[in-house]
Design a protein around this motif. Structure first.
Motif, PDB file in Angstrom:
ATOM      1  N   ILE A  98      36.611  41.623  34.174  1.00 35.56           N
ATOM      2  CA  ILE A  98      37.108  40.294  34.534  1.00 35.56           C
ATOM      3  C   ILE A  98      36.289  39.521  33.244  1.00 35.56           C
ATOM      4  CG2 ILE A  98      35.572  39.557  36.066  1.00 35.56           C
ATOM      5  CD1 ILE A  98      38.503  38.042  37.044  1.00 35.56           C
ATOM      6  N   GLN A  99      35.009  39.939  33.031  1.00 35.57           N
ATOM      7  CA  GLN A  99      33.948  39.303  32.125  1.00 35.57           C
ATOM      8  C   GLN A  99      34.213  39.518  30.588  1.00 35.57           C
ATOM      9  OE1 GLN A  99      30.249  40.996  33.194  1.00 35.57           O
ATOM     10  NE2 GLN A  99      29.857  39.023  34.629  1.00 35.57           N
ATOM     11  N   ASP A 105      42.433  32.383  28.091  1.00 35.62           N
ATOM     12  CA  ASP A 105      43.079  31.536  29.173  1.00 35.62           C
ATOM     13  C   ASP A 105      44.161  32.645  29.649  1.00 35.62           C
ATOM     14  OD1 ASP A 105      42.138  29.020  28.349  1.00 35.62           O
ATOM     15  OD2 ASP A 105      43.384  28.555  26.964  1.00 35.62           O
ATOM     16  N   ASP A 106      44.484  33.793  29.067  1.00 35.19           N
ATOM     17  CA  ASP A 106      45.147  34.443  29.848  1.00 35.19           C
ATOM     18  C   ASP A 106      44.597  35.780  30.432  1.00 35.19           C
ATOM     19  OD1 ASP A 106      47.455  36.207  30.040  1.00 35.19           O
ATOM     20  OD2 ASP A 106      48.052  36.425  27.925  1.00 35.19           O
ATOM     21  N   TYR A 107      44.778  36.087  31.672  1.00 32.21           N
ATOM     22  CA  TYR A 107      44.186  37.018  32.408  1.00 32.21           C
ATOM     23  C   TYR A 107      45.351  38.043  32.727  1.00 32.21           C
ATOM     24  CZ  TYR A 107      39.617  34.827  32.850  1.00 32.21           C
ATOM     25  OH  TYR A 107      38.469  34.224  32.484  1.00 32.21           O
ATOM     26  N   SER A 108      46.347  37.944  32.321  1.00 27.47           N
ATOM     27  CA  SER A 108      47.678  38.837  32.652  1.00 27.47           C
ATOM     28  C   SER A 108      47.416  40.198  32.151  1.00 27.47           C
ATOM     29  CB  SER A 108      48.870  38.270  31.979  1.00 27.47           C
ATOM     30  OG  SER A 108      49.107  38.017  30.503  1.00 27.47           O
ATOM     31  N   ALA A 109      47.824  41.218  32.464  1.00 24.42           N
ATOM     32  CA  ALA A 109      47.812  42.488  32.058  1.00 24.42           C
ATOM     33  C   ALA A 109      48.924  43.556  32.351  1.00 24.42           C
ATOM     34  CB  ALA A 109      46.435  43.242  32.587  1.00 24.42           C
ATOM     35  N   GLN A 110      49.011  44.622  31.701  1.00 19.29           N
ATOM     36  CA  GLN A 110      50.055  45.446  32.066  1.00 19.29           C
ATOM     37  C   GLN A 110      49.331  46.743  32.599  1.00 19.29           C
ATOM     38  OE1 GLN A 110      52.977  46.515  29.317  1.00 19.29           O
ATOM     39  NE2 GLN A 110      54.343  45.664  30.824  1.00 19.29           N
ATOM     40  N   ALA A 111      49.857  47.558  33.603  1.00 20.93           N
ATOM     41  CA  ALA A 111      49.075  48.720  34.040  1.00 20.93           C
ATOM     42  C   ALA A 111      50.419  49.714  33.430  1.00 20.93           C
ATOM     43  CB  ALA A 111      49.160  48.899  35.455  1.00 20.93           C
ATOM     44  N   VAL A 137      41.871  40.174  38.093  1.00 20.22           N
ATOM     45  CA  VAL A 137      41.227  39.164  39.140  1.00 20.22           C
ATOM     46  C   VAL A 137      39.866  39.897  39.608  1.00 20.22           C
ATOM     47  CG1 VAL A 137      43.491  38.468  39.988  1.00 20.22           C
ATOM     48  CG2 VAL A 137      42.172  40.330  41.109  1.00 20.22           C
ATOM     49  N   PRO A 138      38.998  39.029  40.060  1.00 18.46           N
ATOM     50  CA  PRO A 138      37.686  39.378  40.671  1.00 18.46           C
ATOM     51  C   PRO A 138      38.036  40.490  41.604  1.00 18.46           C
ATOM     52  CG  PRO A 138      37.725  36.951  40.658  1.00 18.46           C
ATOM     53  CD  PRO A 138      38.863  37.480  40.334  1.00 18.46           C
ATOM     54  N   ALA A 139      37.154  41.466  41.555  1.00 17.73           N
ATOM     55  CA  ALA A 139      37.308  42.694  42.418  1.00 17.73           C
ATOM     56  C   ALA A 139      37.602  42.359  44.057  1.00 17.73           C
ATOM     57  CB  ALA A 139      36.359  43.702  42.282  1.00 17.73           C
ATOM     58  N   ARG A 140      38.710  43.046  44.621  1.00 17.89           N
ATOM     59  CA  ARG A 140      38.695  42.842  45.799  1.00 17.89           C
ATOM     60  C   ARG A 140      39.390  44.114  46.629  1.00 17.89           C
ATOM     61  NH1 ARG A 140      42.199  38.387  44.280  1.00 17.89           N
ATOM     62  NH2 ARG A 140      43.728  39.523  45.537  1.00 17.89           N
ATOM     63  N   GLY A 141      38.929  44.540  47.566  1.00 16.48           N
ATOM     64  CA  GLY A 141      39.278  45.931  48.311  1.00 16.48           C
ATOM     65  C   GLY A 141      38.269  46.894  47.941  1.00 16.48           C
ATOM     66  N   PRO A 142      38.619  48.144  48.479  1.00 10.89           N
ATOM     67  CA  PRO A 142      37.940  49.204  48.176  1.00 10.89           C
ATOM     68  C   PRO A 142      37.639  49.488  46.748  1.00 10.89           C
ATOM     69  CG  PRO A 142      39.000  49.615  49.957  1.00 10.89           C
ATOM     70  CD  PRO A 142      39.628  48.263  49.502  1.00 10.89           C
ATOM     71  N   PHE A 151      43.024  44.939  39.807  1.00  8.51           N
ATOM     72  CA  PHE A 151      44.518  44.410  39.118  1.00  8.51           C
ATOM     73  C   PHE A 151      45.152  44.132  40.394  1.00  8.51           C
ATOM     74  CE2 PHE A 151      48.682  45.616  38.449  1.00  8.51           C
ATOM     75  CZ  PHE A 151      48.890  45.126  37.025  1.00  8.51           C
ATOM     76  N   GLN A 152      45.904  42.559  40.112  1.00  9.57           N
ATOM     77  CA  GLN A 152      46.676  42.324  41.161  1.00  9.57           C
ATOM     78  C   GLN A 152      48.258  42.084  40.451  1.00  9.57           C
ATOM     79  OE1 GLN A 152      45.379  38.888  43.710  1.00  9.57           O
ATOM     80  NE2 GLN A 152      47.469  37.566  42.966  1.00  9.57           N
ATOM     81  N   PRO A 153      49.126  42.922  40.954  1.00 10.11           N
ATOM     82  CA  PRO A 153      50.418  43.127  40.569  1.00 10.11           C
ATOM     83  C   PRO A 153      51.166  41.637  40.691  1.00 10.11           C
ATOM     84  CG  PRO A 153      50.357  44.286  42.366  1.00 10.11           C
ATOM     85  CD  PRO A 153      49.144  43.881  42.067  1.00 10.11           C
ATOM     86  N   ASP A 154      52.066  41.128  39.702  1.00 12.11           N
ATOM     87  CA  ASP A 154      52.726  40.046  39.830  1.00 12.11           C
ATOM     88  C   ASP A 154      53.608  39.979  41.059  1.00 12.11           C
ATOM     89  OD1 ASP A 154      51.755  39.205  37.401  1.00 12.11           O
ATOM     90  OD2 ASP A 154      53.531  39.544  36.228  1.00 12.11           O
ATOM     91  N   GLY A 155      53.767  38.812  41.843  1.00  8.27           N
ATOM     92  CA  GLY A 155      54.522  38.671  43.024  1.00  8.27           C
ATOM     93  C   GLY A 155      53.613  39.126  44.424  1.00  8.27           C
TER      94      GLY A 155
END
Length: 189
Positions: A98-99, A105-111, A137-142, A151-155
């Motif tokens: 994330i850093q 301004d764009d934090y979007s990504a594609q896996a 996004v800031p890391a969440r989860g194991p 990585f947070q998927p859209d939706g």
């Protein structure tokens, strides 16, 4: 997909998390025999890296194989780090990902996941690609499986790491690539 495995296929990976995920998604399509082989990776675009890795694996194993390559492409960076995400994550950690986007301004990504199948030595690999749009996004989860925690998927309100594996296995880049590979393998009996 059918209910009995069509054949046994060597999956070249040493990543146990990846192996479990792929086995769950391809259950009933193919029985996977894992092989941990340390393959050198060329530099290039995802499809070039994937095809080369599969060619090398088929030569070493002397049999039909599948290999997998995963990319995480930041839109603000025109697709980087892409296939080099493994090394970025290893050196920078989840917080570093994330850093890397500080100042954008764009934090979007594609896996992006690319599976390559080779019928054996000398056979040109066939590629199967799956994509999933989302955001860094800031890391969440194991933090146990690659960059899933960042990585947070859209939706969705959860990162891949926070998701139930069954849900993740229906929406992820890997599941989309494996759906294509599975459909191909079912035509090969």
């Amino acid at each position: 997909m059918s209910t009995t495995p069509l054949r046994k296929l060597i999956f070249v990976t040493g990543n146990q998390n990846k192996l479990r995920e792929v086995q769950a998604i391809l259950k009933g399509v193919v029985e996977l025999e894992p092989r941990a082989i340390d393959l050198p990776e060329i530099q290039g675009e995802t499809h070039e890296v994937s095809a080369d890795k599969c060619r090398r694996a088929a030569e070493i194993v002397q049999a039909p194989v599948i290999t997998e390559d995963t990319s995480l492409c930041f839109n603000a960076m025109h697709g980087l780090p892409g296939p080099y995400i493994k090394w970025f994550l290893k050196k920078l950690g989840h917080q570093g990902l994330i850093q890397m986007l500080t100042g954008f301004d764009d934090y979007s990504a594609q896996a992006v996941c690319t599976f390559a199948y080779s019928a054996g030595p000398g056979s040109e690999p066939i590629l199967f690609e799956g994509k999933c749009d989302g955001s860094i996004v800031p890391a969440r989860g194991p933090p146990i499986f690659g960059w899933d925690a960042a990585f947070q998927p859209d939706g969705y309100d959860h990162t891949f790491a926070e998701m139930d594996p069954v849900l993740k296995n229906t929406i992820s880049h890997r599941s989309r690539a494996l759906a294509k590979l599975g459909a191909f393998l079912e035509t090969q009996n």
